[in-house]
Design a protein around this motif. Structure first.
Motif, mmCIF file in Angstrom:
data_model
loop_
_atom_site.group_PDB
_atom_site.id
_atom_site.type_symbol
_atom_site.label_atom_id
_atom_site.label_comp_id
_atom_site.label_asym_id
_atom_site.label_seq_id
_atom_site.Cartn_x
_atom_site.Cartn_y
_atom_site.Cartn_z
ATOM 1 N N GLY A 120 1.019 -1.201 0.091
ATOM 2 C CA GLY A 120 0.000 0.056 -0.005
ATOM 3 C C GLY A 120 0.780 1.247 0.166
ATOM 4 N N HIS A 121 0.305 2.483 -0.161
ATOM 5 C CA HIS A 121 1.067 3.668 -0.097
ATOM 6 C C HIS A 121 1.640 3.887 1.417
ATOM 7 N N VAL A 122 0.614 3.384 2.168
ATOM 8 C CA VAL A 122 0.762 3.643 3.750
ATOM 9 C C VAL A 122 0.385 2.302 4.187
ATOM 10 N N SER A 123 1.072 1.712 5.383
ATOM 11 C CA SER A 123 0.582 0.496 5.857
ATOM 12 C C SER A 123 0.486 0.957 7.526
ATOM 13 N N LEU A 124 -0.541 0.490 8.077
ATOM 14 C CA LEU A 124 -0.901 0.761 9.407
ATOM 15 C C LEU A 124 -0.622 -0.589 10.231
ATOM 16 N N LEU A 125 0.165 -0.453 11.002
ATOM 17 C CA LEU A 125 0.402 -1.617 11.982
ATOM 18 C C LEU A 125 -0.266 -1.444 13.286
ATOM 19 N N LEU A 126 -1.116 -2.421 13.625
ATOM 20 C CA LEU A 126 -2.040 -2.272 14.864
ATOM 21 C C LEU A 126 -1.263 -3.063 15.642
ATOM 22 N N VAL A 127 -0.875 -2.338 17.064
ATOM 23 C CA VAL A 127 -0.037 -2.998 17.972
ATOM 24 C C VAL A 127 -0.965 -2.778 19.425
ATOM 25 N N SER A 128 -0.866 -3.760 20.020
ATOM 26 C CA SER A 128 -1.407 -3.911 21.436
ATOM 27 C C SER A 128 -0.196 -4.039 22.646
ATOM 28 N N ASN A 129 -0.629 -3.053 23.488
ATOM 29 C CA ASN A 129 0.543 -2.848 24.646
ATOM 30 C C ASN A 129 -0.031 -3.728 25.788
ATOM 31 N N ILE A 130 0.192 -5.087 25.997
ATOM 32 C CA ILE A 130 -0.333 -5.675 27.140
ATOM 33 C C ILE A 130 0.030 -5.043 28.695
ATOM 34 N N HIS A 131 1.458 -4.448 28.493
ATOM 35 C CA HIS A 131 1.922 -4.017 29.689
ATOM 36 C C HIS A 131 0.819 -2.863 30.415
ATOM 37 N N LYS A 132 0.389 -1.880 29.421
ATOM 38 C CA LYS A 132 -0.487 -1.080 29.788
ATOM 39 C C LYS A 132 -2.152 -1.479 30.370
ATOM 40 N N MET A 133 -2.207 -3.081 30.036
ATOM 41 C CA MET A 133 -3.651 -3.363 30.468
ATOM 42 C C MET A 133 -3.537 -3.953 32.240
ATOM 43 N N ILE A 134 -3.181 -2.829 32.912
ATOM 44 C CA ILE A 134 -3.131 -3.288 34.546
ATOM 45 C C ILE A 134 -4.383 -3.699 35.368
ATOM 46 N N HIS A 135 -5.273 -3.178 34.610
ATOM 47 C CA HIS A 135 -6.733 -3.494 35.158
ATOM 48 C C HIS A 135 -7.139 -5.243 35.123
ATOM 49 N N HIS A 136 -6.521 -5.781 34.278
ATOM 50 C CA HIS A 136 -6.806 -7.348 34.005
ATOM 51 C C HIS A 136 -5.744 -8.221 34.190
ATOM 52 N N LYS A 137 -5.806 -8.944 35.460
ATOM 53 C CA LYS A 137 -4.917 -9.770 35.921
ATOM 54 C C LYS A 137 -4.618 -10.969 35.150
ATOM 55 N N SER A 138 -5.424 -11.632 34.488
ATOM 56 C CA SER A 138 -5.184 -12.887 33.704
ATOM 57 C C SER A 138 -4.837 -12.603 32.292
ATOM 58 N N GLU A 139 -3.806 -13.236 31.824
ATOM 59 C CA GLU A 139 -3.397 -13.302 30.307
ATOM 60 C C GLU A 139 -4.821 -13.365 29.502
ATOM 61 N N GLU A 140 -5.604 -14.246 29.905
ATOM 62 C CA GLU A 140 -6.610 -14.604 29.024
ATOM 63 C C GLU A 140 -7.326 -13.384 28.870
ATOM 64 N N LYS A 141 -7.875 -12.563 29.726
ATOM 65 C CA LYS A 141 -8.574 -11.372 29.996
ATOM 66 C C LYS A 141 -7.757 -10.399 28.902
ATOM 67 N N ARG A 142 -6.491 -10.062 29.319
ATOM 68 C CA ARG A 142 -5.692 -9.225 28.353
ATOM 69 C C ARG A 142 -5.719 -9.536 26.877
ATOM 70 N N THR A 143 -5.592 -10.856 26.563
ATOM 71 C CA THR A 143 -5.668 -11.139 25.253
ATOM 72 C C THR A 143 -7.099 -10.860 24.519
ATOM 73 N N ARG A 144 -8.087 -11.313 25.367
ATOM 74 C CA ARG A 144 -9.450 -11.055 24.927
ATOM 75 C C ARG A 144 -9.601 -9.585 24.500
ATOM 76 N N TYR A 145 -9.452 -8.632 25.475
ATOM 77 C CA TYR A 145 -9.869 -7.619 25.540
ATOM 78 C C TYR A 145 -8.965 -6.682 24.361
ATOM 79 N N SER A 146 -7.753 -7.223 24.170
ATOM 80 C CA SER A 146 -6.827 -6.627 23.289
ATOM 81 C C SER A 146 -7.236 -6.951 21.734
#
Length: 105
Positions: free
Chosen positions: A15-41
């Motif tokens: 493309g002319h521009v490519s947008l890379l969508l990135v999730s920052n798991i370290h900033k999802m401090i209100h979710h304790k489990s990895e499963e919830k962080r993955t689901r919400y991201s």
């Protein structure tokens, strides 16, 4: 930045521009489990992806959410292990085929 390394990944050349969508798991401090962080991201990435589609459609741009990319390589470039940043999706964006240099009417 990491533009040179990303250009080795062929999808960023489509493309002319490519947008890379990135999730920052370290900033999802209100979710304790990895499963919830993955689901919400994943949900958040879906919302952003839909907005990209809507914007492109309204502005005569072409895009497609691309998941068949080398996420391992992108995460290596992002230093995912240390930064918590995880590559989730790529949207190449190009000018639509009917583009006529006039604003939307």
């Amino acid at each position: 930045m990491i533009t040179e390394e990303k250009s080795e990944i062929c999808l960023f050349q489509k493309g002319h521009v490519s947008l890379l969508l990135v999730s920052n798991i370290h900033k999802m401090i209100h979710h304790k489990s990895e499963e919830k962080r993955t689901r919400y991201s994943n949900m958040d990435i879906g919302y952003v992806s839909q907005n990209i589609y809507l914007y492109c459609s309204a502005n005569n741009l072409s895009t497609c959410a691309c998941g068949l990319i080398n996420f391992d390589r992108l995460n290596e470039i992002l230093d995912s292990e240390n930064t918590g940043k995880k590559a989730m999706l790529v949207h190449p964006v190009s000018i639509g085929k009917d583009y006529d240099n006039e604003p939307n009417k």
